[in-house]
Design an enzyme around this catalytic site. Structure first.
Site, mmCIF file in Angstrom:
data_model
loop_
_atom_site.group_PDB
_atom_site.id
_atom_site.type_symbol
_atom_site.label_atom_id
_atom_site.label_comp_id
_atom_site.label_asym_id
_atom_site.label_seq_id
_atom_site.Cartn_x
_atom_site.Cartn_y
_atom_site.Cartn_z
ATOM 1 C CG ASP A 25 -10.609 -2.777 -18.886
ATOM 2 O OD1 ASP A 25 -11.393 -2.899 -17.928
ATOM 3 O OD2 ASP A 25 -9.427 -2.413 -18.752
ATOM 4 C CB CYS A 70 -12.639 -7.592 -13.866
ATOM 5 S SG CYS A 70 -11.463 -8.356 -12.727
ATOM 6 C CG HIS A 125 -8.674 -5.456 -14.745
ATOM 7 N ND1 HIS A 125 -9.869 -5.323 -14.063
ATOM 8 C CD2 HIS A 125 -8.886 -4.894 -15.970
ATOM 9 C CE1 HIS A 125 -10.755 -4.714 -14.828
ATOM 10 N NE2 HIS A 125 -10.190 -4.455 -15.993
ATOM 11 C CD GLN A 159 -15.127 -4.551 -12.985
ATOM 12 O OE1 GLN A 159 -14.373 -4.708 -13.940
ATOM 13 N NE2 GLN A 159 -14.786 -4.840 -11.741
#
Length: 225
Positions: free
Chosen positions: A177, A91, A162, A85
């Site tokens: 992630d 996210c 997040h 990202q």
């Protein structure tokens, strides 16, 4: 991060309209997970293809916890679809991309649709190349912007929560992630136990943030091919 988007609301309706408009069949969708005990997990529609967690991320807490935990650091399976990202507040969309990308073989994406084209174009890219591709993708940026302003709460920059995604790939549970270098392996899992296995990890994550109520768990469920 240079480019910044508005954050997505943790709302299944918002996320579903977003991904349905980009080629995901409407018999596949996100739903809220209202609790992490066995009775509440049993209410989630099956099959579960992925789990999304929104939480108040604090890297220092997670670093301390991971040092003392049994989280595995071995190289992830080559079959895991993972992207970094590099866009601020993206996210939520990255979570959806990870959820769908690691269940793509089980979902019939619309032929020629955005997501059908996106996964075909990025299949052989590495995580950094996928992130760069997404930064230049105006169609996705426009769709994200529309979704970010479609929720019940006003979309604002500067959020601390997040999104991460949990997927089962090659018999292992991965936490995906985009803000960290590679997927986190949490041990054995199956497509039938993905929800329960992810719930165990999420319970541990919640325990790190006992002073906060800013958590949301959603499951990607639906008919599979």
């Amino acid at each position: 991060m240079g480019k910044r988007w508005l954050p997505l609301e943790a709302n299944p309706d918002v996320m579903n309209q977003f991904m349905w408009g980009l080629g995901v069949p409407d018999d596949v969708g996100f739903c809220d997970v209202y609790g992490l005990d066995d009775d509440m997990l049993a209410m989630v529609p099956q099959p579960v293809l992925a789990v999304i967690l929104l939480y108040p991320q604090d890297r220092s807490k997670e670093s301390q916890a991971s040092t003392a935990s049994s989280v595995e650091t071995k190289e992830p399976s080559k079959k895991v679809y993972f992207t970094k990202q590099t866009i601020g507040n993206a996210c939520g969309t990255i979570g959806i991309i990870h959820a769908l990308g690691n269940a793509a073989s089980r979902i019939k994406l619309g032929e020629g649709s955005y997501f059908d084209r996106f996964y075909k174009r990025t299949a052989d890219m590495d995580p950094s190349q996928r992130a760069a591709f997404l930064e230049e993708d105006q169609e996705m940026e426009d769709a994200h912007s529309a979704a970010a302003t479609a929720g019940d709460t006003e979309a604002k920059d500067g959020v601390i929560e997040h999104y991460v995604c949990f997927s089962c790939v090659d018999g292992e549970l991965y936490e995906l992630d985009g803000s960290i270098p590679q997927p986190i392996l949490h041990g054995p899992s199956t497509s039938d136990t993905l929800l329960q296995d992810a719930a165990k990890v999420i319970k541990s994550r919640i325990a790190l943030y006992s002073e906060s109520n800013n958590f949301n768990v959603m499951a990607l469920s639906g008919k599979v091919i």
